[in-house]
Scaffold this motif. Structure first.
Motif: not given
Lengths: 285, 265
Positions: B252, B154, A175, B171-172, B255-256, B150-151, A177-179, B208, B206
């Motif tokens: 997007f 993404l 969550l 994963s982050v 999300i969250g 991660s990034g 990461l998606m930010q 995603v 989630l």
């Protein structure tokens, strides 16, 4: 209306703020050692100088103290102050951690957003909070940034943002990461609307924040000596097994490599921002 | 705590899994590779070009780890440098110009953590991809085929549809990195893997990703045929959608949001 409301001081650097405490030395006045010049500085002098040492070293500054420094007197109106992260993944220890940090910092989240006047120029303002989990970006930080850019599009306002962040908040996993994607999309909409965004990178600006809204501004400024980078220096050293060059990942380093527009010391920031805002004051040519 | 999540991490990292180029070669026809970011260099960790999907031209981009030891080293083990992300961006903008859909295959432990990568603006390169992809006006589908680190992952996944192979992870931070930062103990990677919610099922729960792709007969003809069919079907849906860019924003945007508590003040 949310007026500037200073929370209980968290350490000696915040006590009194910048406007109080006359510059004079009592015999027993507390001092702070500068990590750069190693001199002991009387705290009152530090407060009077926006937490900058005579040698130019910039100490870290709390978000609300910075707002008081940058925004015109009594002009800041906080937005989205009720938003904060829950523990969406039930990550072990996160709830306890966040409660401790909340109590200690007096903030609900790692960012403060709102509208303000800077040199009589109206703008949206966000300031990240290093004293809140090192400004890490979770769902709430992402949501607040996104909401602020959307607000700025709605009211056709420029955005000024001070970044400080260790990166994404790993306790919120994917969550967080998606930010990065969510905030970037909001910045893009604001940009496509022809509106100005100025970012000021302060120490440290790293990880997922560097790889999203920190690097997406029209004009990117940095504070002297601030750490600015993507990967952590230790991780790079371990990965490459090479010594890092002198001054690696400093504001000066990223300026030299072409990734920021200018390094602006704290004392000059307000005027600098006001001047830029004024040159973009809505009358498109 | 269950080690099921960490088992997925191990499977996702397995060298014997098909890599990006395997997917490109088996799903599409007539792949023509294009090199370079027109700024600095060509990054072998990211492969891209044009190909045909059931006759229609598409732009394909893949993070490539390589198979042999020599190739893996040359491709930097699938850890892209800024020029890789800039090449991908160049190809995506080219796709937009010529009205081609974009299909990305993602498999990376993360963007490369190196001195040169920092000097050339790794953060800026990823940030720009996120920003530009959010308004690309051609359909974009991204598939995580192994590691989604991660990034660096993404940066190729701001898409209309994001799918994951059954054993891919997203994963982050790596479970080892997470454990070492939070608990000063990289041996707690199993706990971290479970806590980070990085499996395909977690990602779908989630919100995603949209779809989990079965790994039945992975690497075989039927496996690639199945993915080809799914891609073709989904691209037809996306091509008809006049609200594509707005919907991508909303995808997007939400999300969250549910994780954020809103107190009235």
């Amino acid at each position: 209306m949310a007026l500037l409301n200073f929370m209980k001081p968290m350490n000696e650097l915040e006590e009194g703020g910048r406007t109080s405490a006359p510059v004079q030395r009592d015999a027993g006045e507390p001092e702070k050692k500068c990590p750069n010049c190693h001199k002991e500085i009387p705290l009152s002098r530090l407060w009077a100088n926006d937490l900058v040492c005579a040698c130019g070293y910039h100490f870290r500054m709390k978000a609300r103290q910075r707002i008081q420094m940058i925004a015109d007197k009594d002009s800041f109106r906080e937005l989205f102050s009720g938003m904060h992260s829950d523990n969406p993944l039930n990550f072990p220890g996160y709830r306890e951690k966040i409660e401790t940090v909340r109590a200690a910092s007096g903030e609900k989240e790692a960012i403060v957003c709102g509208t303000a006047m800077i040199g009589n120029q109206r703008c949206c303002l966000f300031v990240m909070e290093s004293y809140f989990m090192m400004g890490s970006m979770g769902s709430a930080v992402g949501e607040k940034i996104t909401s602020l850019f959307e607000y700025a599009v709605q009211y056709r306002l420029p955005v000024v943002g001070f970044t400080v962040s260790g990166g994404a908040r790993m306790q919120e996993g994917l969550l967080s990461l998606m930010q990065m994607a969510k905030t970037s999309a909001a910045v893009k909409r604001h940009s496509d609307a022809g509106l100005l965004y100025i970012a000021v990178l302060t120490d440290p600006t790293t990880g997922g924040v560097t790889a999203s809204f920190a690097m997406e501004a029209d004009i990117i400024l940095a504070e002297p000596g601030a750490t600015v980078g993507f990967a952590g220096a230790r991780v790079i050293e371990q990965t490459t097994k090479k010594p890092l060059p002198e001054g690696f990942q400093t504001a000066e380093f990223v300026l030299e490599h072409g990734f920021v527009d200018s390094i602006v010391p704290r004392s000059a920031q307000k005027q600098y921002l006001a001047d830029i805002l004024q040159m973009h004051d809505g009358r498109a040519v | 705590m269950s080690d099921a999540a960490y088992k997925r991490v191990r499977i996702a990292r397995n060298n014997d899994r098909p890599t990006g180029l395997d997917y490109i070669r088996h799903i599409f026809k007539g792949f023509i590779e294009f090199h370079g970011d027109r700024r600095y260099a060509d990054d072998p960790a990211i492969v891209g070009g044009i190909a045909r999907l059931e006759g229609s031209p598409v732009t394909v981009i893949a993070i490539e780890k390589g198979h042999t030891a020599k190739e893996r080293t040359w491709r930097n083990f699938g850890a892209p440098n800024p020029e890789g992300y800039r090449k991908a961006l160049r190809l995506m903008e080219q796709a937009e110009k010529f009205g081609r859909p974009v299909i990305c295959f993602i498999d990376t432990s993360g963007a490369y953590c190196g001195i040169g990568a920092e000097e050339r603006g790794q953060g800026q390169a990823i940030a720009e991809n996120l920003m530009v992809m959010s308004t690309l006006c051609v359909p974009v589908i991204s598939i995580l085929i192994g590691e989604g680190g991660s990034g660096g992952a993404l940066a190729l996944a701001v898409a209309d549809r994001v799918w994951m192979l059954q054993n891919a992870v997203y994963s982050v931070i790596s479970p080892e990195g997470c454990a070492s930062i939070l608990w000063k103990d990289s041996a707690k990677a199993e706990t971290a893997a479970a806590s980070l919610k990085l499996t395909a099922e977690d990602a779908r729960n989630l919100g995603v990703i949209e779809k989990i792709l079965s790994e039945k007969e992975i690497g075989e003809k039927a496996f690639y045929e199945r993915i080809r069919g799914l891609l073709k079907e989904e691209l037809e849906v996306l091509a008809r959608d006049a609200e594509l860019v707005g919907k991508r924003y909303d995808r997007f945007r939400k999300i969250g949001a549910a994780a954020v508590m809103k107190e009235s003040v």
